[in-house]
Motif scaffolding. Structure first.
Motif, PDB file in Angstrom:
ATOM      1  N   GLY B  80      70.637  40.091  18.282  1.00  0.00           N
ATOM      2  CA  GLY B  80      71.689  40.424  19.249  1.00  0.00           C
ATOM      3  C   GLY B  80      73.079  40.085  18.720  1.00  0.00           C
ATOM      4  O   GLY B  80      74.032  40.840  18.901  1.00  0.00           O
TER       5      GLY B  80
ATOM      6  N   VAL C  25      73.541  46.955  24.048  1.00  0.00           N
ATOM      7  CA  VAL C  25      72.451  47.028  25.017  1.00  0.00           C
ATOM      8  C   VAL C  25      71.163  46.758  24.257  1.00  0.00           C
ATOM      9  O   VAL C  25      70.946  47.323  23.178  1.00  0.00           O
ATOM     10  CB  VAL C  25      72.380  48.413  25.707  1.00  0.00           C
ATOM     11  N   THR C  51      78.178  51.754  22.013  1.00  0.00           N
ATOM     12  CA  THR C  51      77.166  50.697  22.088  1.00  0.00           C
ATOM     13  C   THR C  51      76.271  50.628  20.861  1.00  0.00           C
ATOM     14  O   THR C  51      75.849  51.648  20.328  1.00  0.00           O
ATOM     15  CB  THR C  51      76.277  50.957  23.326  1.00  0.00           C
ATOM     16  N   THR C  66      70.160  40.045  24.130  1.00  0.00           N
ATOM     17  CA  THR C  66      71.318  40.196  25.012  1.00  0.00           C
ATOM     18  C   THR C  66      72.083  38.876  25.094  1.00  0.00           C
ATOM     19  O   THR C  66      73.321  38.857  25.070  1.00  0.00           O
ATOM     20  CB  THR C  66      70.862  40.679  26.411  1.00  0.00           C
ATOM     21  N   SER C  76      77.558  42.884  27.156  1.00  0.00           N
ATOM     22  CA  SER C  76      76.146  43.141  26.864  1.00  0.00           C
ATOM     23  C   SER C  76      75.348  43.412  28.122  1.00  0.00           C
ATOM     24  O   SER C  76      75.555  42.773  29.146  1.00  0.00           O
ATOM     25  CB  SER C  76      75.533  41.933  26.148  1.00  0.00           C
ATOM     26  N   THR C  78      71.256  44.797  29.681  1.00  0.00           N
ATOM     27  CA  THR C  78      69.870  45.200  29.517  1.00  0.00           C
ATOM     28  C   THR C  78      69.421  45.719  30.871  1.00  0.00           C
ATOM     29  O   THR C  78      70.220  45.769  31.806  1.00  0.00           O
ATOM     30  CB  THR C  78      68.985  44.051  29.008  1.00  0.00           C
ATOM     31  N   ILE C 102      76.211  38.665  31.599  1.00  0.00           N
ATOM     32  CA  ILE C 102      75.359  39.819  31.302  1.00  0.00           C
ATOM     33  C   ILE C 102      75.104  40.594  32.598  1.00  0.00           C
ATOM     34  O   ILE C 102      74.962  39.992  33.657  1.00  0.00           O
ATOM     35  CB  ILE C 102      74.019  39.314  30.728  1.00  0.00           C
ATOM     36  N   MET C 104      72.458  43.252  34.387  1.00  0.00           N
ATOM     37  CA  MET C 104      71.107  43.796  34.218  1.00  0.00           C
ATOM     38  C   MET C 104      70.654  44.541  35.468  1.00  0.00           C
ATOM     39  O   MET C 104      70.372  43.929  36.493  1.00  0.00           O
ATOM     40  CB  MET C 104      70.112  42.655  33.936  1.00  0.00           C
TER      41      MET C 104
END
Ligand SMILES: Cc1ncc(C[n+]2csc(CCOP(=O)(O)OP(=O)(O)O)c2C)c(N)n1
Ligand code: SF4
Ligand code: SF4
Ligand code: SF4
Ligand SMILES: [Mg+2]
Lengths: 101, 308, 393
Positions: B80, C25, C51, C66, C76, C78, C102, C104
């Motif tokens: 990452g 991602v 991305t 992530t 970032s 997910t 993050i 999500m």
């Protein structure tokens, strides 16, 4: 920045982030030692094996030459003395009881 | 080939004041690996002795950016980080060459982090994964891992009246990583610092993923006097228990050949974890361990195009 | 000016992700979230986003990567569902503990076992105490709107917490809906430039992230996390009012539907709110003072606000689309009841567990709940504190 021991939760960086690189140097590990290495300059060939093998960065080198031992951190493991080739079989580092130093 | 004089002009990127046991092998590995780096390095590290001893809040021994996420995910965490680097560089938000190194213990690499490692290598991230292999779960008190050698006494493979220690041979993870057909795989040892530094340089220079398996003597788990870490690392190499080789784009190369291949007993007998193997009833096991090393060594020599 | 489009929930959220244009991602497919990953992959393949897409080998690695990317200094994201969220578990907590903003999307699906791919809230509810902000959506429009607002909430310097944007699997994720999306520039302007805190890639200022944090410090860092969650409440409202100026669509911590003068009310999350509105309207037509509270923000839990909104109601039913198996009731019930504890002469409150494993819930089901509530309001007696709604006995 360093973190005062008694700092409250509002006064320290988030999430336990440590913003001061190498700050572990503030924690002296010399007290762990039972034996200490001592240097015998006349036997030293400045091969720097002690420097590359010391796990604690306690061997100080300057201009490519052995400079000294940092007893603030040396844990007395003895690797430096064991690996020291010395001159004609005479080691330039030997371990002695710390209290006898 | 660097000289120690040259290397000693560089800053050591791990500080004193970490809490590893006196004589522990992994700080030596960190020091040597980071001395090899030419560019700034970002490090990820798995839970284990290395992480626990070097980052006890509010202190860190690391002088490079460092992230610990969990036990089994240093490879995926760093993938990452590397993806972020690629993305930000491509967008012109970052303009700097940075190298990426993930560290994991044998438990975090051979066992619980195996899938994450395999995935990261398969995806081709430009990173170096270094396993510091001390051959057991040391941080939790010396439990066996799939890297633990056969016969070793650990707290979950104890020697006893009905047991000679761990039954299985160690997993050959380096071979498994070679099977990933990544650009660079190598085994190294901190005793052979020059070989180690050279390999890290190569590993960082390749485009794409690289894997290094580095043997790490552990004073506590292997049970030997603390001054002998480098001697034991060297003996592992000289008995051919831990051959030094590299595989570049599939080409095997032996990077060091012991002048005289020593019997594995020379290495085993100096470690408390193998003491029970020297009882008469375990003579056969000792023999089998030697035979196993001989077979693997012969196989490796053939792969490297070396004479037997 | 907004653009009217026909989109499924998954398409709407993928569209929001395209407009957010995250730096990284890392995601892994799982029904019913899979389409998000697929659609986003095609955006990457066609240069529609900047991305770096990390095609991880598992959800554990999705969240790990992530976390790595966010720590590095990248915006970032997910996305996942059910077993994927469960597989991430360890790192879900770590993401919050590391204070990483993050975002999500979670497409709600029943947690195994036995295996079931349809909607319930057991996945997200299990993560309710993981330290993530949780925004629930009634339909694709709300999923989109929540997704666009999420980075602003997450990245606020007083918050710095990860955000889950949830929508009901299949019911929203796969149902086509006419909705409005913003122009790309509007979204970009709204979410603004990402300014990371203590990024790893700032190699001139090396930081150590995720250290060992023992008895002497861990409590302080956890207290900070709790405070961040408290801070999130006003931030969520500020972001919502700014968003309302842009779109005309108003969001709060929850939506009150005909609640002002209600005698009986239900508390509900997700798509069932739409079903419940139909029931409320039908009851109102007959003169029954029925109302509804639709939760949007489940974490931070708006306890005072909920107590205030429900205090005049005589009987309240909390609808839980997951069971906590603790015999007291579902997770929403436990929190709502606790919120009402300090209200003098507050409402009677009962719990309905419904819709497990995607079991259909109709306006008629909801009407039976209101009928039960009417009886409770009248008699002041609760016969069944917990009812499994729509189960075959
Ligand atoms: C998911 C998970 N399981 C178990 C642990 C407990 N644990 C922490 S470190 C460790 C062993 C580490 O072994 P290794 O990777 O070989 O590193 P070493 O400590 O030997 O350096 C274990 C089992 C954990 N932290 N996380
Ligand atoms: S190892 Fe011995 S000879 Fe070599 S530099 Fe150190 S003290 Fe001198
Ligand atoms: S005894 Fe060990 S710690 Fe001390 S200087 Fe020698 S090698 Fe370093
Ligand atoms: S237990 Fe072993 S690996 Fe862990 S710090 Fe001690 S010597 Fe090093
Ligand atoms: Mg280990």
């Amino acid at each position: 920045m360093s973190v005062p021991k008694d700092a409250g939760w509002k006064d320290v960086p988030k999430a336990g982030r440590i913003l001061e690189p190498g700050s572990a140097a503030k924690y002296e590990t010399g007290g762990w030692r039972t034996y200490r290495p001592v240097h015998i300059p006349e036997n030293c060939i400045n091969c720097l094996f002690c420097w590359i093998y010391c796990p604690d960065q306690a061997i100080l080198v300057e201009d490519g030459k052995f400079k000294g031992i940092d007893y603030a951190y040396c844990k007395g493991c003895g690797i430096c003395a064991t690996e020291c080739p010395g001159k004609r079989g005479n080691k330039a580092l030997k371990m002695i009881l710390d209290e006898e130093a | 080939m660097a000289t120690l004089k040259e290397l000693s002009n560089k800053e050591i990127l791990i500080s004193s004041g970490h809490r590893a046991c006196a004589g522990c092998g992994f700080p030596i590995i960190i020091k040597q690996a980071l001395l090899a780096a030419e560019n700034p390095v970002v490090v990820a590290c798995a839970t284990g002795c290395m992480e626990v001893c070097t980052t006890i809040y509010p202190y860190t021994a690391w002088k490079v950016p460092f992230i610990h996420n969990a036990f089994e995910n240093s490879a995926s965490t760093l993938s990452g980080v590397e993806a972020a680097y690629k993305s930000l560089s491509r967008q012109g938000k970052l303009d700097k060459k940075i190298d990426f190194i993930a560290f994991g213990g044998d438990g975090g690499t051979y066992d619980i982090g195996f899938q994450a490692l395999s995935g990261a290598m398969e995806r081709g991230h430009n990173m170096l994964y270094i396993c510091y292999d001390n051959q057991a779960y040391m941080n939790t008190g010396i439990q066996r891992s799939s890297a633990t050698p056969r016969g070793a006494n650990t707290t979950t493979s104890p020697a006893g009246t009905e047991s000679y220690g761990k039954k299985q041979y160690r997993k050959d993870l380096s071979a498994v990583m070679v099977a990933h057909e990544i650009p660079y795989v190598a085994q190294a040892s901190p005793s052979n610092w020059n070989d180690l530094v050279t390999k890290v340089k190569k590993a960082l220079a390749v485009e794409g993923p690289a894997f290094m398996n580095i043997i790490q003597p552990c004073v506590l788990g292997w049970k030997y006097p603390s001054d002998q870490s480098i001697e034991l690392a060297k003996l592992a190499v000289d008995t051919c228990f831990w051959p030094l080789y590299e595989v570049e784009e599939g080409e095997y190369k032996l990077t060091y050949r012991p002048k005289e291949k020593k019997p594995v007993e020379d290495w085993l007998k100096r470690q408390g974890r193998f003491r029970h193997l020297f009882k008469p009833e375990n003579a056969e096991i000792l023999k089998e361990i030697q035979e196993d090393i001989d077979t693997r060594w012969a196989r490796l020599l053939a792969k490297c195009g070396e004479e037997a | 000016m907004s653009i009217r489009v026909g989109k499924t929930g998954n398409e709407a959220v993928a569209e929001a992700m395209r407009q957010i244009n995250p730096d990284v991602v890392a995601a892994y497919p799982i029904t019913p979230q899979t389409e998000i990953v697929q659609i986003f992959s095609s955006f990457v393949a066609n240069g529609k986003v900047d991305t770096e897409f990390v095609t991880v080998e598992s959800e554990h690695s999705a969240m790990s990567a992530t976390v790595g990317a966010a720590s590095a200094g990248a915006r970032s994201m997910t996305a996942t569902s059910a077993n994927g969220l469960a597989f991430m578990w360890e790192i879900v907590y770590i993401a919050a503990g590391m204070r990483l903003p993050i975002v999500m999307p979670v497409v709600n699906r029943a947690l195994s076992g036995p295996l079931n791919i349809h909607c319930d809230h057991s996945d997200t509810m299990g993560a309710r105490d993981s330290g993530w902000i949780q925004l629930f959506s009634e339909n694709a429009q709300e999923a989109y709107d929540n997704a666009v607002q999420a980075p602003r909430i997450a990245e606020n310097p007083d918050v710095k917490l990860p955000v889950m944007v949830t929508m009901d699997g299949f019911i929203i994720s796969h149902a086509m809906e006419v909705m409005e999306i913003l122009e790309d520039e509007k979204v970009r302007e709204f979410i603004g430039k990402y300014v990371p805190e203590n990024p790893l890639l700032d190699v001139d200022n090396p930081v150590t992230l995720g250290p060992v944090d023992l008895q002497d410090w861990n409590f302080e860092h956890k207290r900070q996390q709790a405070e961040a969650m408290r801070n999130a409440k006003p931030v969520i409202l500020d972001v919502a009012s700014e968003y309302a100026k842009l779109t005309g669509r108003k969001y709060g911590l929850f939506e009150e539907y005909k609640l002002d003068d209600a005698d009986i009310a239900i508390v509900v999350l997700g798509s069932t709110a739409g079903t419940a509105k139909v029931a409320v309207n039908a009851l109102r037509a007959k003169g029954v003072r029925a109302g509804m509270l639709k939760m949007r923000v489940f974490r931070p839990f708006p306890a005072e606000e909920i107590a205030d909104a429900l205090k005049h109601v005589k009987a309240v039913a909390v609808m839980d689309r997951s069971d906590s198996f603790n015999a007291v009731g579902g997770p929403v019930f436990v929190d709502v009841r606790s919120a009402l504890y300090d209200v003098d002469n507050g409402p009677k409150i009962v719990n309905y567990i419904y819709g497990i494993g995607g079991r259909d819930v109709t306006p008629d089901h909801v009407k039976t709940v209101y009928a039960d509530l009417a009886k409770i309001a009248e008699t002041g007696q609760v016969e069944n504190p917990l009812t499994y709604l729509g189960i075959r006995e």
